[in-house]
Write a protein that holds these residues in place. Structure first.
Motif, PDB file in Angstrom:
ATOM      1  N   VAL A   1       8.461   0.610  14.011  1.00 52.37           N
ATOM      2  CA  VAL A   1       9.598   0.791  14.909  1.00 52.37           C
ATOM      3  C   VAL A   1      10.529  -0.418  14.837  1.00 52.37           C
ATOM      4  N   VAL A   2       9.972  -1.607  14.858  1.00 53.76           N
ATOM      5  CA  VAL A   2      10.785  -2.827  14.775  1.00 53.76           C
ATOM      6  C   VAL A   2      11.520  -2.875  13.431  1.00 53.76           C
ATOM      7  N   ARG A   3      10.841  -2.486  12.341  1.00 61.75           N
ATOM      8  CA  ARG A   3      11.493  -2.450  11.025  1.00 61.75           C
ATOM      9  C   ARG A   3      12.680  -1.503  11.033  1.00 61.75           C
ATOM     10  N   ILE A   4      12.515  -0.308  11.603  1.00 65.11           N
ATOM     11  CA  ILE A   4      13.606   0.663  11.664  1.00 65.11           C
ATOM     12  C   ILE A   4      14.786   0.086  12.443  1.00 65.11           C
TER      13      ILE A   4
ATOM     14  N   GLY B   1      17.706  -0.853  10.199  1.00 60.59           N
ATOM     15  CA  GLY B   1      18.747   0.117  10.518  1.00 60.59           C
ATOM     16  C   GLY B   1      20.030  -0.554  10.965  1.00 60.59           C
ATOM     17  N   ALA B   2      19.915  -1.533  11.846  1.00 60.62           N
ATOM     18  CA  ALA B   2      21.104  -2.248  12.315  1.00 60.62           C
ATOM     19  C   ALA B   2      21.773  -3.003  11.175  1.00 60.62           C
TER      20      ALA B   2
ATOM     21  N   LEU C   1      16.398   3.412   6.222  1.00 56.97           N
ATOM     22  CA  LEU C   1      15.828   3.352   7.564  1.00 56.97           C
ATOM     23  C   LEU C   1      14.358   3.748   7.604  1.00 56.97           C
ATOM     24  N   LEU C   2      14.007   4.801   6.888  1.00 54.55           N
ATOM     25  CA  LEU C   2      12.703   5.424   7.090  1.00 54.55           C
ATOM     26  C   LEU C   2      11.660   5.130   6.012  1.00 54.55           C
ATOM     27  N   ASP C   3      12.079   4.750   4.832  1.00 55.00           N
ATOM     28  CA  ASP C   3      11.121   4.502   3.757  1.00 55.00           C
ATOM     29  C   ASP C   3      10.768   3.013   3.740  1.00 55.00           C
ATOM     30  N   GLN C   4       9.557   2.711   4.136  1.00 56.34           N
ATOM     31  CA  GLN C   4       9.153   1.314   4.224  1.00 56.34           C
ATOM     32  C   GLN C   4       9.053   0.642   2.860  1.00 56.34           C
ATOM     33  N   LYS C   5       8.995   1.426   1.798  1.00 51.80           N
ATOM     34  CA  LYS C   5       8.936   0.854   0.450  1.00 51.80           C
ATOM     35  C   LYS C   5      10.316   0.399  -0.035  1.00 51.80           C
ATOM     36  N   THR C   6      11.372   0.859   0.638  1.00 53.95           N
ATOM     37  CA  THR C   6      12.731   0.496   0.235  1.00 53.95           C
ATOM     38  C   THR C   6      13.166  -0.734   1.019  1.00 53.95           C
ATOM     39  N   SER C   7      13.470  -1.800   0.286  1.00 51.08           N
ATOM     40  CA  SER C   7      13.909  -3.023   0.959  1.00 51.08           C
ATOM     41  C   SER C   7      15.367  -2.887   1.390  1.00 51.08           C
ATOM     42  N   TRP C   8      15.753  -3.741   2.337  1.00 53.10           N
ATOM     43  CA  TRP C   8      17.138  -3.762   2.800  1.00 53.10           C
ATOM     44  C   TRP C   8      18.068  -4.045   1.621  1.00 53.10           C
ATOM     45  N   THR C   9      17.687  -4.988   0.763  1.00 51.09           N
ATOM     46  CA  THR C   9      18.514  -5.340  -0.395  1.00 51.09           C
ATOM     47  C   THR C   9      18.693  -4.143  -1.322  1.00 51.09           C
ATOM     48  N   ASP C  10      17.601  -3.431  -1.596  1.00 52.78           N
ATOM     49  CA  ASP C  10      17.699  -2.237  -2.451  1.00 52.78           C
ATOM     50  C   ASP C  10      18.660  -1.211  -1.841  1.00 52.78           C
ATOM     51  N   GLY C  11      18.544  -0.995  -0.550  1.00 52.71           N
ATOM     52  CA  GLY C  11      19.403  -0.020   0.122  1.00 52.71           C
ATOM     53  C   GLY C  11      20.862  -0.424   0.098  1.00 52.71           C
ATOM     54  N   VAL C  12      21.138  -1.703   0.354  1.00 53.61           N
ATOM     55  CA  VAL C  12      22.527  -2.167   0.363  1.00 53.61           C
ATOM     56  C   VAL C  12      23.114  -2.118  -1.045  1.00 53.61           C
ATOM     57  N   VAL C  13      22.307  -2.444  -2.061  1.00 51.74           N
ATOM     58  CA  VAL C  13      22.795  -2.340  -3.441  1.00 51.74           C
ATOM     59  C   VAL C  13      23.120  -0.875  -3.765  1.00 51.74           C
ATOM     60  N   ALA C  14      22.278   0.049  -3.318  1.00 48.04           N
ATOM     61  CA  ALA C  14      22.548   1.480  -3.553  1.00 48.04           C
ATOM     62  C   ALA C  14      23.815   1.923  -2.823  1.00 48.04           C
ATOM     63  N   LEU C  15      23.972   1.495  -1.571  1.00 50.14           N
ATOM     64  CA  LEU C  15      25.190   1.831  -0.821  1.00 50.14           C
ATOM     65  C   LEU C  15      26.427   1.248  -1.516  1.00 50.14           C
ATOM     66  N   ALA C  16      26.330  -0.014  -1.929  1.00 48.83           N
ATOM     67  CA  ALA C  16      27.460  -0.666  -2.598  1.00 48.83           C
ATOM     68  C   ALA C  16      27.794   0.049  -3.909  1.00 48.83           C
ATOM     69  N   LEU C  17      26.774   0.481  -4.640  1.00 45.52           N
ATOM     70  CA  LEU C  17      27.017   1.200  -5.888  1.00 45.52           C
ATOM     71  C   LEU C  17      27.774   2.502  -5.629  1.00 45.52           C
ATOM     72  N   LEU C  18      27.362   3.248  -4.614  1.00 46.43           N
ATOM     73  CA  LEU C  18      28.054   4.499  -4.297  1.00 46.43           C
ATOM     74  C   LEU C  18      29.508   4.256  -3.897  1.00 46.43           C
ATOM     75  N   VAL C  19      29.741   3.245  -3.069  1.00 43.79           N
ATOM     76  CA  VAL C  19      31.106   2.931  -2.653  1.00 43.79           C
ATOM     77  C   VAL C  19      31.927   2.460  -3.850  1.00 43.79           C
ATOM     78  N   LEU C  20      31.332   1.640  -4.708  1.00 43.93           N
ATOM     79  CA  LEU C  20      32.030   1.157  -5.908  1.00 43.93           C
ATOM     80  C   LEU C  20      32.377   2.313  -6.846  1.00 43.93           C
ATOM     81  N   LEU C  21      31.442   3.233  -7.056  1.00 45.36           N
ATOM     82  CA  LEU C  21      31.723   4.395  -7.913  1.00 45.36           C
ATOM     83  C   LEU C  21      32.825   5.262  -7.315  1.00 45.36           C
ATOM     84  N   GLN C  22      32.804   5.448  -5.997  1.00 46.51           N
ATOM     85  CA  GLN C  22      33.853   6.232  -5.349  1.00 46.51           C
ATOM     86  C   GLN C  22      35.205   5.548  -5.514  1.00 46.51           C
TER      87      GLN C  22
END
Length: 180
Positions: free
Chosen positions: A9-12, A16-17, A57-78
């Protein structure tokens, strides 16, 4: 499963924030185009952003850095696709739909409505929403690339240069109707 642990819960909450803040920052940096009315490509990117944030948010195997890099990649591609479609006209047709003329000089193009799965009732609703009451007083109703309908009254049609990005067959039809 109803409960895992306080750690989950604390991780989420923390990830998440931080992920939400990173996504808002990325969207602000990428500009208004990312949040504009959605065409098919924009819709796919929006869904992918939401899915990536949910995974973060929900996959504990995904680090914050991995998620932000994925988000940044999607925004960059768009952003890259938006730039390409702005610079090279030929790429626009690959990513976005062509605007479509649904009504020309008061004449409903029923074949075009059917092809685009739009009822005459939906066309009339768009006309009413624009403050118009008479189909005969309209120069054009255009189904735009984002799915909205633009209504152009005859009194405001001018030289019709706003219709210049319609496909050539549509423009030929419009000229034929106008020349009558």
């Amino acid at each position: 499963m109803w409960w895992t642990s306080w750690d989950a819960v604390v991780r989420i909450v923390l990830v998440g924030a931080a992920g939400y803040a990173a996504l808002v920052l990325l969207l602000r940096v990428s500009g208004k185009r990312t949040l504009a009315k959605l065409n098919a490509f924009d819709f796919v990117v929006t869904v992918a952003l939401g899915s990536t944030l949910a995974t973060l948010l929900l996959d504990q195997k995904t680090s914050w850095t991995d998620g932000v890099v994925a988000l940044a990649l999607l925004v960059l591609l768009q952003l890259l696709v938006a730039l390409l479609t702005t610079w090279w006209e030929a790429t626009r047709g690959v990513v976005t739909a062509q605007p479509t003329l649904l009504l020309a000089d008061g004449s409903v193009r029923r074949d075009v409505l059917r092809r685009n799965r739009i009822s005459e009732s939906e066309l009339r609703q768009a006309v009413r929403s624009s403050g118009q009451g008479d189909l005969g007083s309209l120069a054009a109703v255009v189904l735009e690339t984002d799915g909205t309908m633009s209504v152009v009254p005859l009194s405001a049609a001018g030289d019709r240069s706003a219709l210049a990005d319609l496909d050539q067959a549509t423009l030929a039809h419009l000229r034929a109707v106008t020349d009558r």
